[in-house]
Enzyme design. Sequence first.
Site, PDB file in Angstrom:
ATOM      1  N   ARG A   3      -7.310  -2.535   8.326  1.00 43.28           N
ATOM      2  CA  ARG A   3      -7.975  -3.841   8.176  1.00 43.28           C
ATOM      3  C   ARG A   3      -7.647  -4.762   9.339  1.00 43.28           C
ATOM      4  O   ARG A   3      -8.478  -5.513   9.801  1.00 43.28           O
ATOM      5  CB  ARG A   3      -7.543  -4.500   6.857  1.00 43.28           C
ATOM      6  CG  ARG A   3      -8.311  -3.992   5.656  1.00 43.28           C
ATOM      7  CD  ARG A   3      -8.090  -4.919   4.474  1.00 43.28           C
ATOM      8  NE  ARG A   3      -6.666  -5.103   4.226  1.00 43.28           N
ATOM      9  CZ  ARG A   3      -5.964  -4.440   3.329  1.00 43.28           C
ATOM     10  NH1 ARG A   3      -6.554  -3.551   2.568  1.00 43.28           N
ATOM     11  NH2 ARG A   3      -4.676  -4.657   3.153  1.00 43.28           N
ATOM     12  N   ASP A  61       4.280  -4.959   6.385  1.00 39.70           N
ATOM     13  CA  ASP A  61       4.745  -6.281   6.829  1.00 39.70           C
ATOM     14  C   ASP A  61       4.705  -7.329   5.728  1.00 39.70           C
ATOM     15  O   ASP A  61       5.537  -8.237   5.700  1.00 39.70           O
ATOM     16  CB  ASP A  61       4.011  -6.753   8.090  1.00 39.70           C
ATOM     17  CG  ASP A  61       2.518  -6.855   7.895  1.00 39.70           C
ATOM     18  OD1 ASP A  61       2.014  -6.340   6.874  1.00 39.70           O
ATOM     19  OD2 ASP A  61       1.846  -7.438   8.766  1.00 39.70           O
ATOM     20  N   ARG A  63       1.067  -4.894  -5.737  1.00 45.98           N
ATOM     21  CA  ARG A  63       1.038  -6.139  -4.970  1.00 45.98           C
ATOM     22  C   ARG A  63       1.370  -7.228  -5.995  1.00 45.98           C
ATOM     23  O   ARG A  63       0.658  -7.391  -6.972  1.00 45.98           O
ATOM     24  CB  ARG A  63      -0.334  -6.328  -4.345  1.00 45.98           C
ATOM     25  CG  ARG A  63      -0.701  -5.123  -3.463  1.00 45.98           C
ATOM     26  CD  ARG A  63      -1.811  -5.411  -2.502  1.00 45.98           C
ATOM     27  NE  ARG A  63      -2.351  -4.199  -1.917  1.00 45.98           N
ATOM     28  CZ  ARG A  63      -1.976  -3.676  -0.749  1.00 45.98           C
ATOM     29  NH1 ARG A  63      -1.046  -4.248  -0.032  1.00 45.98           N
ATOM     30  NH2 ARG A  63      -2.534  -2.574  -0.300  1.00 45.98           N
ATOM     31  N   ASP A  93       1.158  -0.451  11.758  1.00 43.91           N
ATOM     32  CA  ASP A  93       0.996  -1.753  12.413  1.00 43.91           C
ATOM     33  C   ASP A  93       2.238  -2.634  12.327  1.00 43.91           C
ATOM     34  O   ASP A  93       2.129  -3.850  12.246  1.00 43.91           O
ATOM     35  CB  ASP A  93      -0.213  -2.489  11.819  1.00 43.91           C
ATOM     36  CG  ASP A  93      -0.065  -2.698  10.317  1.00 43.91           C
ATOM     37  OD1 ASP A  93       0.839  -2.094   9.709  1.00 43.91           O
ATOM     38  OD2 ASP A  93      -0.856  -3.475   9.745  1.00 43.91           O
ATOM     39  N   GLY A 127       0.830  -1.208   0.000  1.00 37.78           N
ATOM     40  CA  GLY A 127       0.000   0.000   0.000  1.00 37.78           C
ATOM     41  C   GLY A 127       0.863   1.256   0.000  1.00 37.78           C
ATOM     42  O   GLY A 127       1.879   1.297   0.677  1.00 37.78           O
ATOM     43  N   THR A 148       3.817   2.548   5.788  1.00 38.36           N
ATOM     44  CA  THR A 148       2.408   2.150   5.691  1.00 38.36           C
ATOM     45  C   THR A 148       1.599   3.093   6.569  1.00 38.36           C
ATOM     46  O   THR A 148       2.055   3.455   7.657  1.00 38.36           O
ATOM     47  CB  THR A 148       2.178   0.687   6.121  1.00 38.36           C
ATOM     48  OG1 THR A 148       0.785   0.480   6.349  1.00 38.36           O
ATOM     49  CG2 THR A 148       2.917   0.305   7.387  1.00 38.36           C
ATOM     50  N   ASP A 151      -0.885   2.404   8.207  1.00 32.20           N
ATOM     51  CA  ASP A 151      -1.538   1.690   9.319  1.00 32.20           C
ATOM     52  C   ASP A 151      -0.755   1.701  10.634  1.00 32.20           C
ATOM     53  O   ASP A 151      -1.321   1.404  11.681  1.00 32.20           O
ATOM     54  CB  ASP A 151      -1.791   0.227   8.923  1.00 32.20           C
ATOM     55  CG  ASP A 151      -2.791   0.122   7.786  1.00 32.20           C
ATOM     56  OD1 ASP A 151      -3.621   1.031   7.657  1.00 32.20           O
ATOM     57  OD2 ASP A 151      -2.733  -0.858   7.024  1.00 32.20           O
TER      58      ASP A 151
HETATM   59  P1  ATP Z   1       0.341  -2.413   3.599  1.00 33.22           P
HETATM   60  O1  ATP Z   1       0.558  -2.763   5.067  1.00 33.22           O
HETATM   61  O2  ATP Z   1       0.314  -0.952   3.378  1.00 33.22           O
HETATM   62  O3  ATP Z   1      -0.789  -3.166   2.966  1.00 33.22           O
HETATM   63  P2  ATP Z   1       2.236  -4.406   2.748  1.00 33.22           P
HETATM   64  O4  ATP Z   1       3.684  -4.320   2.431  1.00 33.22           O
HETATM   65  O5  ATP Z   1       1.868  -5.207   3.978  1.00 33.22           O
HETATM   66  O6  ATP Z   1       1.674  -2.917   2.828  1.00 33.22           O
HETATM   67  P3  ATP Z   1       1.172  -6.498   1.032  1.00 33.22           P
HETATM   68  O7  ATP Z   1       0.245  -6.411  -0.128  1.00 33.22           O
HETATM   69  O8  ATP Z   1       0.776  -7.363   2.179  1.00 33.22           O
HETATM   70  O9  ATP Z   1       1.458  -4.991   1.486  1.00 33.22           O
HETATM   71  O10 ATP Z   1       2.587  -7.023   0.509  1.00 33.22           O
HETATM   72  C1  ATP Z   1       3.225  -6.412  -0.595  1.00 33.22           C
HETATM   73  C2  ATP Z   1       3.853  -7.448  -1.483  1.00 33.22           C
HETATM   74  O11 ATP Z   1       4.844  -8.181  -0.751  1.00 33.22           O
HETATM   75  C3  ATP Z   1       2.898  -8.535  -1.991  1.00 33.22           C
HETATM   76  O12 ATP Z   1       2.172  -8.115  -3.117  1.00 33.22           O
HETATM   77  C4  ATP Z   1       3.855  -9.661  -2.340  1.00 33.22           C
HETATM   78  O13 ATP Z   1       4.484  -9.440  -3.578  1.00 33.22           O
HETATM   79  C5  ATP Z   1       4.916  -9.519  -1.245  1.00 33.22           C
HETATM   80  N1  ATP Z   1       4.602 -10.465  -0.161  1.00 33.22           N
HETATM   81  C6  ATP Z   1       3.690 -10.342   0.818  1.00 33.22           C
HETATM   82  N2  ATP Z   1       3.640 -11.434   1.603  1.00 33.22           N
HETATM   83  C7  ATP Z   1       4.544 -12.304   1.080  1.00 33.22           C
HETATM   84  C8  ATP Z   1       4.999 -13.608   1.425  1.00 33.22           C
HETATM   85  N3  ATP Z   1       4.508 -14.269   2.476  1.00 33.22           N
HETATM   86  N4  ATP Z   1       5.943 -14.172   0.637  1.00 33.22           N
HETATM   87  C9  ATP Z   1       6.475 -13.525  -0.400  1.00 33.22           C
HETATM   88  N5  ATP Z   1       6.101 -12.291  -0.780  1.00 33.22           N
HETATM   89  C10 ATP Z   1       5.164 -11.664  -0.055  1.00 33.22           C
END
Ligand code: ATP
Length: 327
Positions: free
Chosen positions: A178, A109, A78, A136, A17, A132, A134
Site C-alpha cells: 500500500r 511499523d 489491529r 518497508d 498484518g 511484514t 512489505d
Molecule cells: P503491516 O505493515 O503488515 O500492516 P503493522 O504492524 O504496520 O503491520 P498496523 O495495523 O499499522 O500494522 O499496526 C498494528 C497495530 O499497532 C494497530 O492495530 C494498533 O493497535 C497499533 N498501532 C499502530 N499505530 C499506532 C500508534 N500510532 N499508536 C499506538 N498504537 C499503534
Amino acid sequence: MELMDEIKRIAVITSGGDAPGMNAAIRSVVRSGINNGLEVFGFMRGYDGLINNDFKKLESHDVSHIIQTGGTILKTARSKEFRTKEGRKKAYANLKASKIEGLIVIGGDGSFAGATLLSKEHNFPVIGIPGTIDNDLYGTDYTIGYDTALNTVVQAVDKIRDTSSSHNRIFFVEVMGREAGFIALRSGIATGAEAILLPEVSGQLEKLKNLVSQRGNQKKSSLIIVAEGEREGNIFDIVKGLHADFPKLDMRVSILGHIQRGGSPSAYDRVTASRLGVAAVDALLNDQRSIMVGIRNNDIVHVPLKKTVKLNKSINRDLLEIVDVLV
Ligand code: ATP
C-alpha cells in the site's frame, strides 16, 4: 549472586498484518527464552490480547513443528484500543500483574509505533522483530515474510505469463504494497516484467504509454506489475485510461490479493526469523529497552524503535536502473 532486576518472565505477540515466518520467529523466541532460563508467555491477537489479558505460557513443545507453517499460532489483530493511552495502560497493568518484565513484538511499523509508546509511557522494555511481507521497515534489509511473499508472486506471475503469451495479451498484475513498492520491484525483475509501477517513482504512466504505443499493433504479450499503492490511480483506472488510448489491444487485470500473505515460509524467512528471535531475547537480557533487531549486510543490528517508525526505507535505486536496462 542473583540480581534483583534480572529478567525472568517475558511475553511475545504477533501484531498487524500476518506474514509467513512469524511462527518461526515465535518458536525461536520461546526456545531461546527457555534455554536462557526464562518463562515465556504468548498473548493472543496482538495488542488486543494484552488489553484483554488473554495469554498462555508457552513450553518448548508448544512450538514444535510450526517452523514450516504460515500464519501465526498467536493470531494477530489491529487493535483500536491500543491506540489510546487508556488501552496501553490496561496492557501494561496486565503485564505487570503477571510479573512479565519484557515484551517482544513481531510486526510492522504500526506495531512498532504502539510498542514505542508502551515502552515510553510505562518505562517497559519492548523489543521489535520486523515481520511484514512489505519489507518497508527502516533499519533492516529484510523483514520476515518478504522473501516468501516474493516467491509466491513470482510463481503466480509465471503462470499468468504463460496464458498472456498464448493470447498476446497485456496483463496488469497488482501485487501488495500500500505504501511501498518492494514486492513490485523485485517480483517485476524476477519475472521479466515489461514495466513496473511503484508508489516511490512518479511519471511511470507516461513511460508505460510510450511502451504500449511503441509496440503498436504488434502481436506480442506484455506483463506489467502494479503495486497496490501506485499513486497514478488504482489498477482498473490505469487500464481504463490506457484502453481509451489503445482500444485495439487486449488488456487484462489480475489482482493477486491475499495469497501473498499465506503459505509455508521460504528457507530464507525461516532462518532470518530464527536469527531474529534469538537476537531479540539476547537484547532483552542485555537490558535493551526500545529497539528493533534487524538484519543489515547479513549481520544482526539494533535500531531504536523510534527511528523505525519515523524514517522511511528507500527503494534500491540500483534495482530501478536494472529494470530500465533489461526491458
Ligand atoms: P503491516 O505493515 O503488515 O500492516 P503493522 O504492524 O504496520 O503491520 P498496523 O495495523 O499499522 O500494522 O499496526 C498494528 C497495530 O499497532 C494497530 O492495530 C494498533 O493497535 C497499533 N498501532 C499502530 N499505530 C499506532 C500508534 N500510532 N499508536 C499506538 N498504537 C499503534
